[in-house]
Design an enzyme around this catalytic site. Structure first.
Site, mmCIF file in Angstrom:
data_model
loop_
_atom_site.group_PDB
_atom_site.id
_atom_site.type_symbol
_atom_site.label_atom_id
_atom_site.label_comp_id
_atom_site.label_asym_id
_atom_site.label_seq_id
_atom_site.Cartn_x
_atom_site.Cartn_y
_atom_site.Cartn_z
ATOM 1 N N GLN A 1 0.833 -1.200 0.000
ATOM 2 C CA GLN A 1 0.000 0.000 0.000
ATOM 3 C C GLN A 1 0.869 1.253 0.000
ATOM 4 O O GLN A 1 0.578 2.222 -0.710
ATOM 5 C CB GLN A 1 -0.919 0.014 1.225
ATOM 6 C CG GLN A 1 -1.996 -1.042 1.220
ATOM 7 C CD GLN A 1 -3.023 -0.829 2.311
ATOM 8 O OE1 GLN A 1 -3.308 0.298 2.708
ATOM 9 N NE2 GLN A 1 -3.603 -1.919 2.794
ATOM 10 N N LYS B 1 0.544 12.618 1.536
ATOM 11 C CA LYS B 1 0.024 13.982 1.519
ATOM 12 C C LYS B 1 0.939 14.947 2.278
ATOM 13 O O LYS B 1 1.003 16.132 1.947
ATOM 14 C CB LYS B 1 -1.395 14.011 2.081
ATOM 15 C CG LYS B 1 -2.409 13.322 1.165
ATOM 16 C CD LYS B 1 -2.423 13.944 -0.232
ATOM 17 C CE LYS B 1 -3.427 13.320 -1.161
ATOM 18 N NZ LYS B 1 -3.467 13.954 -2.491
ATOM 19 N N TYR C 1 -1.362 6.870 3.075
ATOM 20 C CA TYR C 1 -2.023 7.995 2.409
ATOM 21 C C TYR C 1 -1.598 9.320 3.037
ATOM 22 O O TYR C 1 -1.252 10.274 2.329
ATOM 23 C CB TYR C 1 -3.543 7.834 2.504
ATOM 24 C CG TYR C 1 -4.311 8.979 1.878
ATOM 25 C CD1 TYR C 1 -4.463 9.078 0.496
ATOM 26 C CD2 TYR C 1 -4.880 9.983 2.669
ATOM 27 C CE1 TYR C 1 -5.150 10.129 -0.087
ATOM 28 C CE2 TYR C 1 -5.575 11.037 2.101
ATOM 29 C CZ TYR C 1 -5.710 11.103 0.730
ATOM 30 O OH TYR C 1 -6.390 12.157 0.160
#
Length: 232
Positions: free
Chosen positions: A105, A197, A193
């Site tokens: 991931q 960011k 994630y």
């Protein structure tokens, strides 16, 4: 088409990207391009907006494919001699319940959200015209995830002098640490994630600084270059 302004949204066929394309079509005085990796999905999104009385244009773009990015770059340079507005929106996020190994991931998420955005920026920022605008769509999870980083990592990310190369190495280090199963031990939060960011937000600050330095002789570009990189 000299004199025609042009705006472009990456990942514009759904979600936030589609909403941005819709808003630009209503407000921007010029051509608005919706881009998507899958031409069929992109053209379907264009047709949906056509049914709303809007007239976006479509160009294929896969931000994980340099050939695709450069084809778009060459198209914009030839047809418009540059770009007025770039919205870097394309990105991915695994579902919370996804059973894909975390290291996978992390690699896949950063490949798109950070490194893909970086590649698009490197190819398209040189095309941005004076008084142009660039928006990198980040996330509200970025500051909260930064607060969960180790003090050492926070200091590096918050530095006003961090370079693009240093940031790239940090993002590569996160992926490497996840593969070795030591990312939390090394001070990283347990979310690929959010780390992607953080990288995108810091990249925006670096790019804004670089534009101010390289375009300082272009008059009003100073104020435009100091403001375009917005983390949403």
């Amino acid at each position: 088409m000299a004199g025609v302004r042009v705006a472009l949204v990456t990942g514009g066929n759904k979600g936030v990207g589609l909403a941005v394309v819709r808003a630009l079509c209503k407000q921007f005085q010029g051509d608005v391009y919706l881009t998507a990796r899958n031409p069929k999905l992109g053209e379907e999104a264009v047709k949906a907006l056509n049914n709303e009385g809007l007239s976006p244009l479509f160009h294929q773009l896969d931000i994980n494919d340099l050939t695709s990015i450069r084809a778009l770059r060459d198209f914009l340079k030839e047809k418009y001699d540059g770009l007025d507005v770039l919205i870097n929106n394309a990105g991915i996020a695994f579902k919370v319940a996804d059973t894909t190994p975390f290291a996978t991931q992390a690699e896949v998420t950063l490949k798109t959200n950070f490194f893909g955005t970086l590649d698009v920026s490197n190819e398209l920022l040189p095309l941005i015209k004076p008084n142009g605008r660039v928006v990198n769509v980040s996330s509200m999870v970025s500051p909260s995830a930064l607060a969960k980083c180790s003090p050492e990592l926070q200091e590096k990310f918050r530095s006003d002098t961090i370079t693009e190369d240093e940031l790239v190495k940090l993002m590569q280090k996160f992926v490497e640490d996840t593969k070795n199963g030591v990312h939390q031990e090394k001070g990283w939060p347990n979310t690929a994630y959010a780390v992607s960011k953080i990288g995108e937000t810091v990249l925006s600050r670096i790019q804004a600084r670089q534009l101010k330095e390289t375009r300082k002789g272009e008059g009003n570009i100073l104020s435009a270059a100091s403001q375009p990189f917005t983390a949403i």
